[in-house]
Scaffold this active site. Structure first.
Site, PDB file in Angstrom:
ATOM      1  N   TYR A  15       0.868  -1.187   0.000  1.00 57.23           N
ATOM      2  CA  TYR A  15       0.000   0.000   0.000  1.00 57.23           C
ATOM      3  C   TYR A  15       0.898   1.229   0.000  1.00 57.23           C
ATOM      4  CZ  TYR A  15      -3.821   3.046   1.675  1.00 57.23           C
ATOM      5  OH  TYR A  15      -4.768   4.030   1.820  1.00 57.23           O
ATOM      6  N   TYR A 169     -12.073  -4.386   6.927  1.00 53.91           N
ATOM      7  CA  TYR A 169     -10.770  -4.089   7.518  1.00 53.91           C
ATOM      8  C   TYR A 169     -10.883  -3.023   8.605  1.00 53.91           C
ATOM      9  CZ  TYR A 169      -6.062  -2.315   8.091  1.00 53.91           C
ATOM     10  OH  TYR A 169      -4.871  -1.906   8.649  1.00 53.91           O
ATOM     11  N   HIS A 170     -11.465  -1.875   8.246  1.00 62.27           N
ATOM     12  CA  HIS A 170     -11.523  -0.765   9.192  1.00 62.27           C
ATOM     13  C   HIS A 170     -12.505  -1.022  10.326  1.00 62.27           C
ATOM     14  CE1 HIS A 170      -9.878   1.091   5.511  1.00 62.27           C
ATOM     15  NE2 HIS A 170      -9.131   1.738   6.370  1.00 62.27           N
ATOM     16  N   LYS A 538     -11.416  17.044  15.838  1.00 59.69           N
ATOM     17  CA  LYS A 538     -10.613  16.421  14.782  1.00 59.69           C
ATOM     18  C   LYS A 538     -10.486  17.412  13.629  1.00 59.69           C
ATOM     19  CE  LYS A 538     -10.241  12.267  13.597  1.00 59.69           C
ATOM     20  NZ  LYS A 538      -8.842  12.179  14.078  1.00 59.69           N
ATOM     21  N   ASP A 542      -8.517  13.973   8.503  1.00 63.17           N
ATOM     22  CA  ASP A 542      -8.275  12.644   9.070  1.00 63.17           C
ATOM     23  C   ASP A 542      -9.567  12.094   9.666  1.00 63.17           C
ATOM     24  OD1 ASP A 542      -7.232  10.376  10.359  1.00 63.17           O
ATOM     25  OD2 ASP A 542      -6.826  11.551  12.174  1.00 63.17           O
ATOM     26  N   HIS A 544      -9.834   8.919  10.967  1.00 63.36           N
ATOM     27  CA  HIS A 544      -9.602   7.875  11.968  1.00 63.36           C
ATOM     28  C   HIS A 544     -10.067   8.409  13.320  1.00 63.36           C
ATOM     29  CE1 HIS A 544      -6.561   5.890   9.198  1.00 63.36           C
ATOM     30  NE2 HIS A 544      -7.325   4.896   9.588  1.00 63.36           N
TER      31      HIS A 544
END
Length: 673
Positions: A15, A169-170, A538, A542, A544
């Site tokens: 990646y 995945y996340h 935040k 981003d 996350h």
């Protein structure tokens, strides 16, 4: 047993992408020369969220966590001298997936490629963006339409392309248990297939072709047996759903096809050399079992918890795959777990629990309804909070973090500034200048006509891909394409899941949380405030949000009034909220590397508003040198992944509030637990 002819190895990817299309192209060609067998493109956050590099929200984010692709010229340069007809390319892109695939197709056409031979994958799973990754743009309904239009277009025009990667995945990184990971991914797949077949764009006899192009992208954590059983359960459930719900008869069409990136957020900053054995063990979970083997694997680098890996670090990860595939005898045997009663029992249990949860979600109206109601997000936040509590209590052990913490000096990180790669801060200005040059040199009338056609198509019910292709050819930019659709569809702010998350750990007398609660109450009383107020912000792009959510939940449980408005805020919005809510502390969470730009901006705005006495704390993946610089700029405290004790962090936040307000430090003996 006589070994048979070796199976062909899985696709090996890294990646990768950073700075500019030119720099990323050089990296791709070097990786391919080292034996990588496919490409996996990391796009930067402005590209993923539909902003051009000159937008205010893109500041500090350009080229940080991936490559900026703003228009056809960037995509041409990204794949220069890489024959796309012969390449298998994975593109991690979701909200703007249709746009990036259109750019890719046009570049392939310019190379003279037969687009029916193009192979690769666009991630294009918007549900997990609402739940965990945060790069969504549009509301669920229009997002599902974009996905539907793209799937039907590729099945008819780029038949070897995987137009969606249902991405669990996340979800795991956001706290999902194996049951949640499987159930939410399968519910997303059902929502997508139902929408595709309801659109009327696919004839009945081609339903199998659609199902055959649905792929999955999963996470492999360190619990080897559970993870391997998870993959077997995934395959069994997918076979059942596609056969029983959609009537797919051909077993080849029903095959569960998945790629893997092993767990990145599970990598540790403490004793980072331990990440190598974690990565190997996680890779084995998705390669050892032939019946549940991944089609493609990409591994993180040992130092990803520290910052951006260098080319050498990525090479090391690639070599891990190559040693397993080419030196071991793994590929010479049939499935080595077939017939294991332990494995079968675990898989049966997972399948039963998952089918029950899938039914529960269907009763709510399906995955999209469960997103909009906040059910899925609150479940993930709760699971993550429970896991963090187990780690803090020592019930879940992480070597080097909460067990076996003593260590010899680490030669790999002796010079931490050279142990990771940094992006030149001047890179952003160069990218913006090239964007302006592109706009100045294009046929402006053609670009505006293409955008008008796109908006008209979006306002109707026709497939949007052809209009998107014309935008690509006309020199439209990523931000312009996305803003045209924002004008029609609007934007979406996903539920945070924080307010509805249950208490994860107890605050009984004598517990650490009880001591912090008492400290919070005592400080609020001394300040004459009803409750201490913490703003969790935040800034930038981003998405996350896991760490921010866990801080918000624990601060709430410790007695704070928490102001958390979710992701994607400008420094100006954060400061305005801090002033409006009269908060006692501002906590900023950034994992994308944009802290050097955005945090000083928040500090400056607070100072200009006469609120420099509000302490600002920062958390994220922040190299030591950057942390020191932030503290010199006025940040009260910096927390990184090595600071895993959330209750302790909340206690330190109270300490900073006391210091900022010139209150005496509280000794633990002064605070009744």
């Amino acid at each position: 047993m006589t070994p048979r002819k070796k199976d062909r190895p899985w696709l090996m990817r890294t990646y990768a992408g950073h700075s500019t299309a030119e720099a990323s192209n050089e990296l791709y060609r070097r990786n391919l020369a080292k034996g990588q067998t496919g490409l996996s493109v990391a796009f930067d956050l402005p590209t993923q969220t539909g902003y051009d590099p000159d937008h205010i929200l893109a500041r500090g984010e350009v080229g940080r966590v991936g490559v900026p692709v703003s228009h056809l010229g960037d995509m041409r340069r990204l794949f220069q001298d890489i024959p796309l007809e012969q390449m298998n390319t994975s593109m991690t892109i979701n909200a703007t997936a249709m746009w990036l695939l259109a750019l890719y197709q046009v570049v392939a056409e310019e190379q003279g490629a037969d687009i029916t031979k193009l192979q690769g994958t666009t991630q294009n799973d918007i549900v997990k963006e609402y739940l965990s990754r945060g790069t969504h743009v549009f509301p669920p309904g229009p997002s599902l339409r974009l996905t539907t239009d793209m799937i039907t277009y590729t099945v008819n025009h780029i038949p070897k392309w995987n137009p969606i990667n249902i991405c669990s995945y996340h979800l795991q990184e956001a706290g999902a248990t194996p049951v949640q990971e499987i159930s939410y991914a399968m519910s997303t797949a059902i929502a997508v297939l139902d929408a595709v077949f309801a659109s009327g764009q696919v004839p009945e006899e081609r339903k199998g072709d659609v199902v055959a192009r649905i792929s999955f992208f999963v996470n492999a954590g360190v619990r080897f047996v559970e993870e391997m059983c998870k993959m077997r359960a995934f395959g069994r459930i997918w076979d059942k759903i596609t056969r029983e719900r959609y009537g797919i008869e051909d077993p080849k069409h029903r095959r569960f096809r998945y790629g893997v990136q092993v767990n990145s957020l599970g990598l540790t900053e403490a004793q980072p050399e331990n990440n190598v054995q974690r990565i190997v063990l996680e890779m084995l979970a998705v390669t050892l079992s032939k019946d549940a083997r991944a089609r493609a694997v990409q591994l993180p680098a040992w130092n990803e918890a520290l910052g951006l890996p260098r080319p050498w670090d990525q090479q090391w990860s690639l070599r891990i795959q190559q040693v397993l595939a080419h030196e071991s005898d793994l590929l010479e045997y049939e499935d080595i777990f077939a017939g294991s009663h332990v494995i079968e029992a675990k898989v049966d249990a997972l399948v039963g629990e998952c089918l029950a949860e899938i039914d529960r979600i269907q009763e709510m109206g399906g995955a999209m309804a469960a997103v909009e109601s906040g059910y899925l997000k609150s479940q993930l936040v709760s699971s993550h909070a429970e896991r963090r509590a187990r780690i803090e209590a020592g019930e879940e052990k992480i070597v080097g973090v909460n067990i076996f913490e003593t260590t010899e000096p680490n030669p790999l990180t002796a010079d931490l500034d050279t142990a990771i790669m940094t992006v030149d801060p001047a890179n952003e200005a160069r990218v913006v200048a090239k964007l302006h040059e592109w706009r100045d040199n294009r046929d402006e009338s053609r670009a505006q006509e293409a955008l008008a056609r796109l908006k008209a198509t979006a306002a109707g019910d026709a497939n949007m891909f052809e209009a998107t292709l014309e935008c690509a050819r006309a020199g439209v930019t990523t931000g312009e394409w996305a803003w045209a659709l924002r004008d029609v569809f609007g934007e979406f702010r996903a539920p945070t899941g924080v307010s509805s998350a249950p208490v994860a750990i107890t605050a009984e007398e004598g517990t650490p949380l009880a001591a912090v609660r008492a400290k919070v109450a005592r400080t609020a009383e001394e300040l004459g405030a009803g409750r201490l107020r913490l703003l969790v912000g935040k800034p930038g792009l981003d998405g996350h949000s896991n760490g921010a959510e866990q801080i918000a939940v624990r601060a709430r449980d410790a007695g704070f009034e928490v102001v958390y408005q979710g992701i994607r805020l400008t420094p100006e919005q954060i400061v305005n909220a801090a002033l409006a809510e009269d908060v006692h502390c501002v906590g900023l969470s950034i994992l994308s590397g944009s802290h050097a730009e955005l945090v000083p901006d928040v500090l400056t705005r607070l100072r200009e508003a006469g609120a420099s006495d509000i302490p600002v704390i920062v958390g994220g993946i922040i190299p030591g040198a950057d942390a020191a610089e932030l503290k010199r700029a006025g940040v009260a405290a910096v927390f990184t992944p090595k600071d895993f004790g959330i209750t302790e962090i909340i206690g330190r936040i109270v300490d900073e509030i006391r210091t900022a307000n010139k209150l005496n430090p509280l000794e633990s003996s002064e605070v009744p637990a």
